[in-house]
Design a protein around this motif. Sequence first.
Motif, short mmCIF file in Angstrom:
data_model
loop_
_atom_site.label_atom_id
_atom_site.label_comp_id
_atom_site.label_asym_id
_atom_site.label_seq_id
_atom_site.Cartn_x
_atom_site.Cartn_y
_atom_site.Cartn_z
N GLN A 50 -5.92 4.69 12.34
CA GLN A 50 -7.05 5.10 11.50
C GLN A 50 -8.33 5.38 12.28
O GLN A 50 -9.19 6.09 11.79
CB GLN A 50 -7.29 4.08 10.39
N GLU A 103 3.73 0.14 2.51
CA GLU A 103 3.65 -0.82 3.60
C GLU A 103 3.39 -2.20 3.02
O GLU A 103 2.51 -2.39 2.18
CB GLU A 103 2.55 -0.46 4.60
N ALA A 104 4.17 -3.17 3.48
CA ALA A 104 4.00 -4.55 3.06
C ALA A 104 2.93 -5.20 3.93
O ALA A 104 3.03 -5.18 5.15
CB ALA A 104 5.33 -5.30 3.22
N LEU A 105 1.89 -5.73 3.30
CA LEU A 105 0.79 -6.34 4.05
C LEU A 105 0.53 -7.73 3.49
O LEU A 105 0.27 -7.90 2.30
CB LEU A 105 -0.46 -5.45 3.94
N GLN A 163 -1.50 7.36 4.14
CA GLN A 163 -1.67 6.04 3.57
C GLN A 163 -3.17 5.78 3.66
O GLN A 163 -3.76 6.02 4.71
CB GLN A 163 -0.89 5.06 4.45
N LEU A 178 6.35 -5.79 12.23
CA LEU A 178 7.13 -6.72 13.05
C LEU A 178 6.28 -7.12 14.26
O LEU A 178 5.85 -6.24 15.02
CB LEU A 178 8.41 -6.00 13.51
N SER A 179 6.05 -8.41 14.41
CA SER A 179 5.22 -8.84 15.53
C SER A 179 6.06 -8.91 16.82
O SER A 179 7.28 -9.07 16.76
CB SER A 179 4.57 -10.19 15.21
N GLN A 209 0.85 -1.19 0.00
CA GLN A 209 0.00 0.00 0.00
C GLN A 209 0.89 1.24 0.00
O GLN A 209 1.73 1.41 0.88
CB GLN A 209 -0.93 0.04 1.22
N ARG A 252 -1.03 -11.41 2.63
CA ARG A 252 -2.32 -12.01 2.28
C ARG A 252 -2.10 -13.50 2.10
O ARG A 252 -1.01 -13.93 1.76
CB ARG A 252 -2.83 -11.44 0.93
N PRO A 271 -5.36 -10.62 6.64
CA PRO A 271 -4.52 -10.89 7.80
C PRO A 271 -5.28 -10.88 9.13
O PRO A 271 -4.88 -11.58 10.06
CB PRO A 271 -3.47 -9.77 7.77
P1 C2E Z 1 -1.70 -2.23 10.06
O1 C2E Z 1 -0.25 -2.54 10.12
O2 C2E Z 1 -2.18 -1.10 10.90
O3 C2E Z 1 -2.03 -2.01 8.51
C1 C2E Z 1 -2.97 -1.11 8.04
C2 C2E Z 1 -4.29 -1.78 7.74
O4 C2E Z 1 -5.23 -0.77 7.41
C3 C2E Z 1 -4.26 -2.73 6.55
O5 C2E Z 1 -5.17 -3.79 6.80
C4 C2E Z 1 -4.79 -1.86 5.43
O6 C2E Z 1 -5.37 -2.57 4.36
C5 C2E Z 1 -5.83 -1.07 6.17
N1 C2E Z 1 -6.13 0.21 5.49
C6 C2E Z 1 -5.28 0.98 4.81
N2 C2E Z 1 -5.88 2.09 4.33
C7 C2E Z 1 -7.16 2.01 4.74
C8 C2E Z 1 -8.30 2.87 4.55
O7 C2E Z 1 -8.26 3.93 3.94
N3 C2E Z 1 -9.45 2.47 5.14
C9 C2E Z 1 -9.57 1.31 5.84
N4 C2E Z 1 -10.75 1.00 6.37
N5 C2E Z 1 -8.50 0.48 6.04
C10 C2E Z 1 -7.33 0.82 5.49
P2 C2E Z 1 -4.78 -5.30 6.50
O8 C2E Z 1 -3.92 -5.42 5.28
O9 C2E Z 1 -6.05 -6.08 6.56
O10 C2E Z 1 -3.88 -5.66 7.74
C11 C2E Z 1 -4.41 -5.65 9.04
C12 C2E Z 1 -3.33 -5.79 10.07
O11 C2E Z 1 -2.70 -7.08 9.98
C13 C2E Z 1 -2.19 -4.79 9.93
O12 C2E Z 1 -2.56 -3.55 10.49
C14 C2E Z 1 -1.11 -5.48 10.71
O13 C2E Z 1 -1.28 -5.27 12.09
C15 C2E Z 1 -1.39 -6.94 10.42
N6 C2E Z 1 -0.45 -7.42 9.38
C16 C2E Z 1 -0.56 -7.38 8.03
N7 C2E Z 1 0.53 -7.90 7.44
C17 C2E Z 1 1.36 -8.28 8.45
C18 C2E Z 1 2.67 -8.90 8.51
O14 C2E Z 1 3.31 -9.19 7.49
N8 C2E Z 1 3.19 -9.12 9.75
C19 C2E Z 1 2.52 -8.79 10.90
N9 C2E Z 1 3.11 -9.04 12.07
N10 C2E Z 1 1.32 -8.21 10.88
C20 C2E Z 1 0.74 -7.96 9.68
#
Ligand code: C2E
Length: 290
Positions: A204, A59-61, A257, A119-120, A45, A63, A74
């Motif tokens: 957020q 940001e790497a997220l 973001q 980072l967890s 993102q 799936r 996630p």
């Molecule tokens: P986070 O690190 O706070 O990531 C931001 C989350 O907000 C992401 O959800 C993203 O898709 C969402 N987001 C971004 N912009 C918006 C927006 O405008 N509106 C809304 N409603 N949401 C938005 P995502 O991808 O579902 O990830 C959720 C959480 O899962 C992340 O929160 C993070 O805590 C965790 N996560 C994701 N990938 C990883 C990873 O590789 N390692 C670890 N440890 N945690 C991860």
Amino acid sequence: QAKNNGRNNYQFFTADMNARASERLSIEANMRDALSRGEFEVYFQPQVSLSHGKIIGAEALVRWNHPEQGLIPPGKFIPIAEESRMIVPLGNWVLRRSCELAAQWQRDGLPPITVAVNLSPLQLHQANLLELIQEALDIAGLDAKYLELEVTESVVMQEVEHVMTMLHGIKQLGVKLSLDDFGTGYSSLSYLKRFAFDKLKVDQSFVRDISSDPNDAAIVLAIIGLGKTLGMSVLAEGVETEAQLEFLCRGETDSIQGFLFSKPIQAEPFKKLLMEQKQLTLPDISVPSY
Ligand code: C2E
Ligand code: MG
Ligand code: MG
Ligand code: MG
């Protein structure tokens, strides 16, 4: 009658709990093989600067492309991965993959950006974390300054001394650190005093109503001010509307973001955005309102 109701409720409750426990077990069992089967994928993102509207990071997220269930977000598997410690190998994989892609984009001639990896808490407790980070950078051929690690306040809650040592070690590698979901944890302010994060990410939940709720507006402005005073850059998460963007621009937020610019997307379309230098149209703010 009341007794019956109570009993029915109880049965309903346990049935629901059983269903959830078995879903959990199947996710947990599946996750182990999913990593080796290559079912996980990193989405990106964009993070956009509010001084020029260009992409400065991503940001790497993670799936999960589940063969039967489709794309699993996630929120569904990260908590289970944390309980079962699967987050350690999974998180390390996300780190390596993200560094690899970021370095590849630079070699392909794209403008260099920072890749931010979550980072967890369990990863921070790996004794060899610093070696793993250095290894991920070396294998990818990525300069440390293009990697940022995001930690949440919950990370700093337990074993503070160990965590502080790790955070300082990460900083010494030249890697950036950001404090994620700022404001949602317990003693946010004390970490800011104890550790110099490079970036604050405003959660957020505060951003959602900034243009309508004066309390949220005040909180966000206070966080921005605090971050700046302490020498940190401030990013607002979850920006979805023009009204939020305008508020944040006026408040002099450094970057944003959110869905307004882009949802998290696969590596290929992200690379395309970067190649095309897609830009955020910034609002024209001529008269500051405060
Ligand atoms: P986070 O690190 O706070 O990531 C931001 C989350 O907000 C992401 O959800 C993203 O898709 C969402 N987001 C971004 N912009 C918006 C927006 O405008 N509106 C809304 N409603 N949401 C938005 P995502 O991808 O579902 O990830 C959720 C959480 O899962 C992340 O929160 C993070 O805590 C965790 N996560 C994701 N990938 C990883 C990873 O590789 N390692 C670890 N440890 N945690 C991860
Ligand atoms: Mg994050
Ligand atoms: Mg966050
Ligand atoms: Mg979050």
